[in-house]
Motif scaffolding. Structure first.
Motif, PDB file in Angstrom:
ATOM      1  N   ILE A 183      18.518  55.379  24.456  1.00 18.21           N
ATOM      2  CA  ILE A 183      19.068  54.835  23.211  1.00 18.21           C
ATOM      3  C   ILE A 183      20.200  53.860  23.540  1.00 18.21           C
ATOM      4  CG2 ILE A 183      20.201  55.379  21.025  1.00 18.21           C
ATOM      5  CD1 ILE A 183      18.915  58.170  21.197  1.00 18.21           C
ATOM      6  N   TYR A 184      20.092  52.652  23.009  1.00 26.55           N
ATOM      7  CA  TYR A 184      21.081  51.589  23.250  1.00 26.55           C
ATOM      8  C   TYR A 184      21.696  51.201  21.907  1.00 26.55           C
ATOM      9  CZ  TYR A 184      19.129  51.122  27.946  1.00 26.55           C
ATOM     10  OH  TYR A 184      18.730  51.375  29.238  1.00 26.55           O
ATOM     11  N   ARG A 185      22.904  51.716  21.656  1.00 28.68           N
ATOM     12  CA  ARG A 185      23.603  51.412  20.404  1.00 28.68           C
ATOM     13  C   ARG A 185      24.446  50.159  20.619  1.00 28.68           C
ATOM     14  NH1 ARG A 185      24.046  56.671  21.609  1.00 28.68           N
ATOM     15  NH2 ARG A 185      23.004  58.185  20.244  1.00 28.68           N
ATOM     16  N   ILE A 186      24.077  49.101  19.941  1.00 30.92           N
ATOM     17  CA  ILE A 186      24.717  47.801  20.172  1.00 30.92           C
ATOM     18  C   ILE A 186      26.038  47.684  19.410  1.00 30.92           C
ATOM     19  CG2 ILE A 186      24.524  45.416  19.379  1.00 30.92           C
ATOM     20  CD1 ILE A 186      22.160  45.029  20.883  1.00 30.92           C
ATOM     21  N   ASP A 187      27.040  47.261  20.110  1.00 33.77           N
ATOM     22  CA  ASP A 187      28.283  46.763  19.513  1.00 33.77           C
ATOM     23  C   ASP A 187      28.502  45.411  20.165  1.00 33.77           C
ATOM     24  OD1 ASP A 187      31.010  46.067  19.086  1.00 33.77           O
ATOM     25  OD2 ASP A 187      31.481  48.150  18.643  1.00 33.77           O
ATOM     26  N   HIS A 188      28.333  44.328  19.403  1.00 33.68           N
ATOM     27  CA  HIS A 188      28.283  43.014  20.046  1.00 33.68           C
ATOM     28  C   HIS A 188      29.604  42.632  20.707  1.00 33.68           C
ATOM     29  CE1 HIS A 188      29.895  41.617  16.100  1.00 33.68           C
ATOM     30  NE2 HIS A 188      30.443  40.659  16.814  1.00 33.68           N
ATOM     31  N   TYR A 189      30.710  43.289  20.332  1.00 33.40           N
ATOM     32  CA  TYR A 189      31.963  43.006  21.034  1.00 33.40           C
ATOM     33  C   TYR A 189      31.899  43.464  22.491  1.00 33.40           C
ATOM     34  CZ  TYR A 189      34.804  40.990  17.376  1.00 33.40           C
ATOM     35  OH  TYR A 189      35.320  40.118  16.439  1.00 33.40           O
ATOM     36  N   MET A 252      37.814  50.203  18.179  1.00 31.33           N
ATOM     37  CA  MET A 252      37.882  51.391  19.033  1.00 31.33           C
ATOM     38  C   MET A 252      37.296  51.106  20.415  1.00 31.33           C
ATOM     39  SD  MET A 252      39.456  54.008  17.839  1.00 31.33           S
ATOM     40  CE  MET A 252      39.914  54.947  16.399  1.00 31.33           C
ATOM     41  N   GLN A 253      36.213  50.347  20.490  1.00 32.31           N
ATOM     42  CA  GLN A 253      35.607  50.046  21.781  1.00 32.31           C
ATOM     43  C   GLN A 253      36.492  49.108  22.598  1.00 32.31           C
ATOM     44  OE1 GLN A 253      32.886  51.379  23.259  1.00 32.31           O
ATOM     45  NE2 GLN A 253      32.782  52.776  21.517  1.00 32.31           N
ATOM     46  N   ILE A 254      37.176  48.197  21.940  1.00 29.39           N
ATOM     47  CA  ILE A 254      38.118  47.320  22.642  1.00 29.39           C
ATOM     48  C   ILE A 254      39.281  48.144  23.207  1.00 29.39           C
ATOM     49  CG2 ILE A 254      39.783  45.446  22.347  1.00 29.39           C
ATOM     50  CD1 ILE A 254      37.827  44.281  20.239  1.00 29.39           C
TER      51      ILE A 254
END
Length: 487
Positions: A183-189, A252-254
């Protein structure tokens, strides 16, 4: 936009893409241009096919015409190259609830696999509404679309749920059909060049890395500002708001990229463990702490009266209490970051578009031979080929001996985020995707804010279009003796 050398040096890949929602805006605006970039670079060449599915009764020829038309908006290449690329595309009208349509899709995929020698590799891309993710994944599994010899990778766009409960339900449905590793959950950042290079910057600059802790850091600020309003996304924003749309995922990912331990880690499982541990250490918020640590806003008309207020936008309620601006103070319960506030903000209709990380060091950093109170800025969206600023000056021109990144030309090539992430998907590299354990922690944190806000009436609108947001955003930092670096 030019491709970086990374794109030009990779080997050709073989795969069959099945894009659910293939007639939609996301596919035409992001996915097809990105695939075309990889096609021109030779990453995709002869051994790939793309099946677009949607309810519309299109033919293959018409589908290809829409693809070429969308490419012309972004590229100036000869139309012949675009047409050759489009020959790899096929269309099937599809009802996500009809098992027979999945059987037809399986037969078409098998035929194209043989025709293009795609080696039984399949990428199932969900460019559809999240409410259909579970049912599509279930049918892919039950109707036997997955191949036995190649790989089967499921790609999911945000939003992944709208709170912890819905995210858990969604993840449970998908997990019945696909293991987490597929599973690849994309977050374009996470596909943006600066975000991907932060671990390298940290690992290659020992003095900078040594200073990234609560002894030397005063605060860290993350800003994702947009000058536009909601445009034609009013209906979506009414169900989301900036807290869910930007803070829970992108910001949050940043924060995870700059605050995780061990930037030198190479294996995906080690990198994700660092992020999972970080997000698990988020300090829980009481309702009173939400009031103190988080600010919400909604834009009004601008000073000239030419820009609409949010409540005047299409598909927006006249008394809407959905926020278009959020600022907050996030804290972690770790030895490294205890006591360091992470100030985050994102908003619509701010004066300019900006995506940046500002790391504010205190006076103790002088112990490391660094000027006291130095500010290092990492520009996620570059301006004039600048990528890192030290005290507001391009670091390459700064006398500050703090960060060295010798391959500046490589660092500013401007990789396109979706193309970069598609390369990772085809390569099986899960470093730049979001894992379920990370999402579970961030949703739990965001839910505590949302629940508090939903129990109170908002005083909206409370900031004028073209300004820096509500006054309370400035006060959020002033209470701690700090101020926003980008103002």
């Amino acid at each position: 936009m030019m491709l970086s050398k990374e794109f030009k040096m990779v080997k050709e890949k073989s795969a069959n893409f099945i894009i659910f929602g293939g007639s939609g805006d996301l596919a035409h605006r992001k996915l097809y241009p990105s695939l075309f970039r990889l096609y021109k670079a030779g990453y995709l060449k002869d051994h790939f096919a793309v099946i677009g599915t949607a309810r519309r009764p299109w033919s293959d020829d018409y589908f290809r015409e829409t693809i070429v038309a969308s490419l012309k908006e972004y590229f100036t290449d000869d139309e012949k190259i675009m047409s050759e690329f489009a020959k790899h595309f096929f269309y099937q009208s599809h009802d996500v609830n009809d098992s027979a349509h999945y059987i037809a899709l399986k037969n078409l995929a098998a035929k194209l696999n043989d025709q293009f020698e795609a080696e039984n590799n399949r990428v199932y891309y969900m460019a559809i509404a999240p409410k259909f993710f579970g049912v599509v994944a279930e049918h892919i599994n039950s109707e036997g679309l997955k191949t036995k010899d190649g790989y089967n990778r499921l790609v999911i766009e945000k939003p992944f749920g709208r709170d912890l409960d819905s995210a858990c339900e969604l993840n449970g449905n998908i997990a019945k059909a696909f293991p987490e590793d597929d599973i690849y959950r994309i977050d374009h950042y996470l596909g943006k060049e600066m975000i991907q290079d932060i671990p390298n910057i940290r690992a290659n600059n020992p003095k900078f890395e040594e200073a990234l802790n609560n002894k030397y850091v005063s605060n860290i600020q993350v800003t994702l500002a947009e000058s536009l309003g909601v445009e034609d996304r009013g209906g979506y924003y009414e169900t989301s708001g900036v807290l869910r749309d930007m803070i829970q995922n992108h910001i949050m990912q940043i924060v995870g990229a700059i605050a995780s331990d061990d930037p030198a880690a190479k294996r995906a499982k080690d990198i994700h463990k660092n992020k999972t541990d970080l997000f698990a250490s988020l300090k829980n918020l009481t309702p009173e702490q939400v009031d103190t640590n988080f600010v919400r806003g909604q834009y009004d008309i601008d000073e000239s009266g030419t820009e609409k207020a949010y409540r005047q936008e299409d598909n927006v309620a006249e008394d809407s209490e959905i926020e278009t601006y959020t600022a907050g103070k996030i804290e972690f319960d770790t030895e490294r970051w205890d006591g360091v506030p992470f100030y985050v903000r994102s908003g619509k209709r701010m004066p300019n578009k900006a995506s940046r990380i500002d790391i504010v060091f205190n006076d103790k950093v002088a112990e490391l031979g660094i000027n006291a109170n130095t500010v290092v800025t990492l520009l996620i969206e570059r301006t004039n080929n600048q990528s890192i600023l030290i005290n507001g000056v391009n670091y390459a021109e700064s006398a500050q001996d703090f960060i060295k990144f010798p391959e500046e030309a490589e660092f500013t090539t401007g990789r396109e985020a979706y193309a970069s992430l598609i390369i990772d998907i085809l390569s099986g590299n899960r470093v730049h995707f979001t894992l379920w354990d990370e999402l579970r922690s961030t949703w739990k944190y965001i839910d505590s804010i949302r629940e508090r806000w939903d129990s109170q009436k908002a005083d909206f609108p409370n900031y004028m279009s073209g300004t820096m947001g509500p006054d309370a955003s400035e006060m959020l930092l002033e209470r701690d003796g700090n101020s926003w670096i980008w103002d």
